[in-house]
Scaffold this motif. Structure first.
Motif, PDB file in Angstrom:
ATOM      1  N   UNK A  55       0.855  -1.188   0.000  1.00 51.34           N
ATOM      2  CA  UNK A  55       0.000   0.000   0.000  1.00 51.34           C
ATOM      3  C   UNK A  55       0.888   1.233   0.000  1.00 51.34           C
ATOM      4  N   UNK A  56       1.253   1.672  -1.199  1.00 57.96           N
ATOM      5  CA  UNK A  56       2.119   2.837  -1.366  1.00 57.96           C
ATOM      6  C   UNK A  56       1.551   3.737  -2.461  1.00 57.96           C
ATOM      7  N   UNK A  57       1.964   4.989  -2.433  1.00 57.17           N
ATOM      8  CA  UNK A  57       1.556   5.957  -3.441  1.00 57.17           C
ATOM      9  C   UNK A  57       2.806   6.408  -4.195  1.00 57.17           C
ATOM     10  N   UNK A  58       3.045   5.873  -5.404  1.00 58.39           N
ATOM     11  CA  UNK A  58       4.249   6.237  -6.161  1.00 58.39           C
ATOM     12  C   UNK A  58       4.383   7.739  -6.416  1.00 58.39           C
ATOM     13  N   UNK A  59       3.266   8.439  -6.621  1.00 60.08           N
ATOM     14  CA  UNK A  59       3.340   9.886  -6.860  1.00 60.08           C
ATOM     15  C   UNK A  59       3.829  10.618  -5.613  1.00 60.08           C
ATOM     16  N   UNK A  60       3.362  10.202  -4.438  1.00 57.96           N
ATOM     17  CA  UNK A  60       3.837  10.805  -3.189  1.00 57.96           C
ATOM     18  C   UNK A  60       5.319  10.514  -2.970  1.00 57.96           C
ATOM     19  N   UNK A  61       5.755   9.331  -3.387  1.00 61.09           N
ATOM     20  CA  UNK A  61       7.176   8.996  -3.284  1.00 61.09           C
ATOM     21  C   UNK A  61       8.017   9.890  -4.192  1.00 61.09           C
ATOM     22  N   UNK A  62       7.519  10.166  -5.380  1.00 60.07           N
ATOM     23  CA  UNK A  62       8.248  11.066  -6.284  1.00 60.07           C
ATOM     24  C   UNK A  62       8.366  12.457  -5.658  1.00 60.07           C
ATOM     25  N   UNK A  63       7.275  12.964  -5.091  1.00 61.46           N
ATOM     26  CA  UNK A  63       7.319  14.270  -4.421  1.00 61.46           C
ATOM     27  C   UNK A  63       8.286  14.249  -3.237  1.00 61.46           C
ATOM     28  N   UNK A  64       8.236  13.175  -2.468  1.00 65.15           N
ATOM     29  CA  UNK A  64       9.141  13.059  -1.321  1.00 65.15           C
ATOM     30  C   UNK A  64      10.590  13.057  -1.785  1.00 65.15           C
ATOM     31  N   UNK A  65      10.854  12.398  -2.904  1.00 64.15           N
ATOM     32  CA  UNK A  65      12.203  12.384  -3.463  1.00 64.15           C
ATOM     33  C   UNK A  65      12.665  13.769  -3.877  1.00 64.15           C
ATOM     34  N   UNK A  66      11.763  14.532  -4.485  1.00 67.79           N
ATOM     35  CA  UNK A  66      12.119  15.897  -4.897  1.00 67.79           C
ATOM     36  C   UNK A  66      12.498  16.768  -3.703  1.00 67.79           C
ATOM     37  N   UNK A  67      11.801  16.589  -2.588  1.00 66.03           N
ATOM     38  CA  UNK A  67      12.001  17.443  -1.422  1.00 66.03           C
ATOM     39  C   UNK A  67      12.930  16.843  -0.360  1.00 66.03           C
TER      40      UNK A  67
END
Length: 195
Positions: A55-67
């Motif tokens: 249960x993960x959100x790949x889009x949220x992971x991308x945002x987390x990676x950016x920040x």
């Protein structure tokens, strides 16, 4: 100055902050470049984890990676051997990062600041997502170290071994899948994780 203008100014400084400050570099890497790469890798790891039933959100992971390293616009890039040298230094750096999160998010209107604070701190991630973000950061560092080593820079042998060990300790099957599916054959043949 309008509310928020300082935030973007600070973020844009990431392109001037070089990584790997204690190492000889054949190819310089700045924090902004690294953050983009971590975002892409985190997104891919999220897609793999979701395919695995997590249960993960790949889009949220991308945002987390950016920040994930945005606080370095205020703190600079403290090399890993220094950051983790002792529990006292590690604790002091965590406090410094926390203060940087508060300073960056305070540059924004309160509603935006709350959202950005969550991204900067990673508090919006569940346990698996936090593991994948950490893995993405390690994979990006591993690929950089391997690139330097393959270009003839032998000073990256030690970081490669260290990063391999850290990735093994994560016990994250998505990292192995990422290398199997997305990393070129030369890298895959050496593998990031010992068999």
């Amino acid at each position: 100055m309008t509310e928020g203008s300082e935030f973007l100014t600070r973020i844009r400084k990431l392109k001037w902050i070089n990584r790997w400050g204690l190492s000889k570099n054949l190819v310089a890497e700045n924090v902004m470049e690294h953050s983009w790469e971590v975002a892409v890798i985190a997104h891919l790891l999220g897609l793999l984890a979701r395919r695995n039933g997590e249960r993960v959100d790949p889009a949220q992971l991308a945002l987390a990676g950016l920040y994930h390293d945005a606080t370095e616009s205020l703190t600079g890039d403290l090399p890993t051997p220094v950051k983790y040298h002792s529990p006292q230094l590690q604790q002091a750096y965590k406090a410094l990062e926390h203060e940087a999160v508060e300073m960056l998010s305070a540059d924004l209107a309160p509603d935006l600041g709350a959202e950005i604070r969550a991204l900067l701190s990673g508090e919006h991630l569940n346990e698996k997502e936090a593991q994948l973000l950490k893995a993405a950061d390690m994979v990006a560092a591993y690929l950089k170290a391997e690139e330097e080593r393959d270009a003839g820079n032998n000073s990256y042998e030690r970081p490669l071994g260290y990063l391999r060990e850290r990735m093994e300790k994560l016990s994250c099957p998505e990292v192995e899948q990422l290398f199997a599916e997305f990393i070129n054959i030369e890298t895959r043949s050496r593998g990031p994780i010992r068999e």
